[in-house]
Design a protein around this motif. Structure first.
Motif, PDB file in Angstrom:
ATOM      1  N   PHE A 129       0.839  -1.192   0.000  1.00 30.81           N
ATOM      2  CA  PHE A 129       0.000   0.000   0.000  1.00 30.81           C
ATOM      3  C   PHE A 129       0.873   1.241   0.000  1.00 30.81           C
ATOM      4  O   PHE A 129       2.005   1.234   0.508  1.00 30.81           O
ATOM      5  CB  PHE A 129      -0.898   0.018   1.248  1.00 30.81           C
ATOM      6  N   ASN A 130       0.320   2.294  -0.577  1.00 31.63           N
ATOM      7  CA  ASN A 130       0.950   3.606  -0.465  1.00 31.63           C
ATOM      8  C   ASN A 130       0.233   4.329   0.679  1.00 31.63           C
ATOM      9  O   ASN A 130      -0.910   4.751   0.524  1.00 31.63           O
ATOM     10  CB  ASN A 130       0.780   4.371  -1.777  1.00 31.63           C
ATOM     11  N   PRO A 131       0.907   4.463   1.821  1.00 28.96           N
ATOM     12  CA  PRO A 131       0.218   5.043   2.974  1.00 28.96           C
ATOM     13  C   PRO A 131       0.098   6.566   2.901  1.00 28.96           C
ATOM     14  O   PRO A 131      -0.382   7.184   3.855  1.00 28.96           O
ATOM     15  CB  PRO A 131       1.100   4.614   4.151  1.00 28.96           C
ATOM     16  N   ASP A 132       0.531   7.139   1.767  1.00 31.57           N
ATOM     17  CA  ASP A 132       0.394   8.590   1.550  1.00 31.57           C
ATOM     18  C   ASP A 132       1.325   9.420   2.411  1.00 31.57           C
ATOM     19  O   ASP A 132       1.199  10.632   2.464  1.00 31.57           O
ATOM     20  CB  ASP A 132      -1.059   9.053   1.804  1.00 31.57           C
ATOM     21  N   ILE A 133       2.224   8.770   3.107  1.00 29.36           N
ATOM     22  CA  ILE A 133       3.230   9.484   3.891  1.00 29.36           C
ATOM     23  C   ILE A 133       4.581   8.950   3.427  1.00 29.36           C
ATOM     24  O   ILE A 133       4.831   7.749   3.532  1.00 29.36           O
ATOM     25  CB  ILE A 133       3.058   9.221   5.397  1.00 29.36           C
ATOM     26  N   GLY A 134       5.400   9.826   2.885  1.00 28.44           N
ATOM     27  CA  GLY A 134       6.703   9.386   2.389  1.00 28.44           C
ATOM     28  C   GLY A 134       7.815   9.926   3.266  1.00 28.44           C
ATOM     29  O   GLY A 134       7.610  10.791   4.120  1.00 28.44           O
ATOM     30  N   ALA A 135       9.003   9.396   3.043  1.00 32.76           N
ATOM     31  CA  ALA A 135      10.182   9.891   3.758  1.00 32.76           C
ATOM     32  C   ALA A 135      11.377   9.576   2.889  1.00 32.76           C
ATOM     33  O   ALA A 135      11.254   8.878   1.875  1.00 32.76           O
ATOM     34  CB  ALA A 135      10.317   9.214   5.119  1.00 32.76           C
ATOM     35  N   GLY A 136      12.533  10.055   3.270  1.00 33.53           N
ATOM     36  CA  GLY A 136      13.721   9.697   2.499  1.00 33.53           C
ATOM     37  C   GLY A 136      14.689  10.855   2.427  1.00 33.53           C
ATOM     38  O   GLY A 136      14.336  12.016   2.621  1.00 33.53           O
ATOM     39  N   ALA A 137      15.942  10.496   2.116  1.00 33.40           N
ATOM     40  CA  ALA A 137      17.022  11.467   2.143  1.00 33.40           C
ATOM     41  C   ALA A 137      17.012  12.365   0.908  1.00 33.40           C
ATOM     42  O   ALA A 137      17.704  13.374   0.867  1.00 33.40           O
ATOM     43  CB  ALA A 137      18.353  10.725   2.252  1.00 33.40           C
ATOM     44  N   HIS A 138      16.231  12.027  -0.122  1.00 28.23           N
ATOM     45  CA  HIS A 138      16.210  12.788  -1.372  1.00 28.23           C
ATOM     46  C   HIS A 138      14.885  12.487  -2.056  1.00 28.23           C
ATOM     47  O   HIS A 138      14.348  11.389  -1.877  1.00 28.23           O
ATOM     48  CB  HIS A 138      17.392  12.324  -2.247  1.00 28.23           C
ATOM     49  N   GLU A 139      14.367  13.435  -2.846  1.00 26.47           N
ATOM     50  CA  GLU A 139      13.045  13.184  -3.442  1.00 26.47           C
ATOM     51  C   GLU A 139      13.043  11.933  -4.329  1.00 26.47           C
ATOM     52  O   GLU A 139      12.024  11.257  -4.451  1.00 26.47           O
ATOM     53  CB  GLU A 139      12.554  14.402  -4.236  1.00 26.47           C
TER      54      GLU A 139
END
Ligand code: LLP
Length: 394
Positions: A129-139
């Motif tokens: 699923f795409n929980p609609d909340i992303g994270a990460g060190a770069h787009e």
């Protein structure tokens, strides 16, 4: 470790992985999650070197694969297909048929794939699923939220349930992977809340997989992730979820970078030191973004040490490669003990997405890979030669 001897034996540039570091990270992850049953998987895309993967499997990990090649590698390593999850994205029907025949669980990244699996008579799968909340060190390495191609939108849970009811396929795993390289736990914790809410709707669940993404401190001033705090919170959320669901089930995580990044070093040799009239110093090396693309691709930071001359006077330099592109830069304005031609540099934390993303651009062969294991050195992969590169076309 005698770097000069390694390079004399295996050539420069050279990838070196320390298996003791890999094992230490595996154990740290297991110790950080006080929940049972906990099944960690290795996202083998980060480093498919068999010696590295074997060390991780020996710690009890399964494998998260994302392509037929990665599934084949997992099986080649002798892993039980039941411990392999194929997290597909834009898989073909032929790839689906192969994965099903191999007995690996397909983790569907779209409603289309779920429908195709069900039509093929497959009885069990997972859904990402795409929980609609992303994270990460770069787009470019944020893998959830409205701008990414990954996963079934969480708003489409009803469609998943309808396919389960209509076809009889059982969604046994609820999965998310929100992005890569995060050091703060908040977005991950919020996304976990979303995935647990979705998981609660799925009647046949056997596991919840909260993905990978744990970052490492590439910069000296960065703090490592508070793994214990993250693990405690995740375990508590999982306990609460299982209590509500009415059945205990398996928790999974699937890190790549966290397990292997710090174990790896890219050794290279200085080929020229050029000071421009404007006072810029370019330290040229015998490697380039063909061997480590992270700086060019994600503006990533990798520490660099001058192993040959650690006590030389320090100077601000640009460390660059041998590829014919201006973006072939490993570090800009980096203060280093001023290298001289022939010095060996160590580009640190290159064990994840280093060799794994290497190419033969400019028709430069791939470097050798060696593993250090409790004092011993083993060649994992010899340096590619130019004749083999050319022969691939004929
Ligand atoms: N699970 C899935 C489904 C993934 O797509 C990934 C990474 C992982 C797990 C492992 O993520 P990790 O724990 O390594 O962050 N080339 C980029 C990273 C791309 C990651 C893609 N997916 C880099 O060099 O930073």
């Amino acid at each position: 470790m005698d770097h000069a001897a390694l390079i004399a034996a295996h050539g420069s540039p050279l990838y070196v992985y320390d298996l003791d570091t890999v094992r230490a990270r595996c154990r740290a992850l297991k110790a950080a999650v006080p929940y049972a049953p906990f099944q960690p998987l290795f996202a083998i895309k980060a480093n498919p070197c068999p010696a590295v993967a074997r060390a991780i499997l020996a710690e009890g990990f399964g494998i998260d694969a994302v392509s037929p090649g990665e599934v084949a590698m997992a099986l080649h390593l002798g892993l039980d297909p039941q411990r392999v999850v194929y997290t597909e994205n834009n898989m073909t029907d032929a790839e689906q048929a192969e994965a099903v025949a191999q007995g690996v669980l397909v983790n569907c990244g779209s409603i289309d794939r779920l429908e195709r699996l069900a039509q093929a008579g497959v009885k069990r799968c997972a859904v990402r699923f795409n929980p609609d909340i992303g994270a990460g060190a770069h787009e470019k390495i944020c893998t959830a939220g409205p701008l990414t191609k990954f996963g079934v939108p969480n708003a489409h849970i009803e469609r998943v349930l309808e396919i389960e009811r209509r076809t009889g396929i059982r969604v046994v795993g609820a999965h998310m992977h929100i992005g890569s390289g995060f050091l703060e736990p908040d977005a991950f914790a919020q996304a976990c809340t979303v995935i647990f809410a979705l998981a609660a709707r799925l009647p046949h669940l056997e596991f919840v997989d909260c993905g990978g993404g744990i970052g490492i401190p590439y910069r000296a001033e960065q703090k490592p992730m508070d793994l214990a705090a993250m693990g405690r919170r995740l375990a508590a959320d999982m306990e609460a979820f299982c209590a509500r669901y009415g059945r205990r089930m398996e928790l999974r995580l699937e890190p790549g970078r966290f397990l292997v990044a710090e174990s790896g070093t890219l050794l290279c040799t200085v080929t020229s030191v050029k000071e421009t009239p404007e006072g810029r110093v370019f330290v040229g090396t015998d490697t380039g973004f063909n061997h480590l693309v992270r700086v060019a691709m994600y503006d990533a930071f990798h520490r660099i040490d001058n192993l040959s001359r650690p006590d030389a006077p320090r100077r601000k330099v640009d460390v660059v490669g041998n590829i014919c592109e201006s973006g072939d830069i490993f570090a800009r304005d980096r203060e280093l003990p001023l290298p001289q031609v022939g010095d060996i540099l160590a580009i640190r934390d290159a064990g994840a997405y280093g060799f794994a993303m290497a190419s033969t651009y400019n028709l430069r062969p791939l470097p050798a890979e060696v593993v250090l294991d409790g004092g011993g050195v083993r060649l994992a992969r010899p340096r590619q030669d130019i004749a083999a590169l050319i022969a691939a076309w004929s």
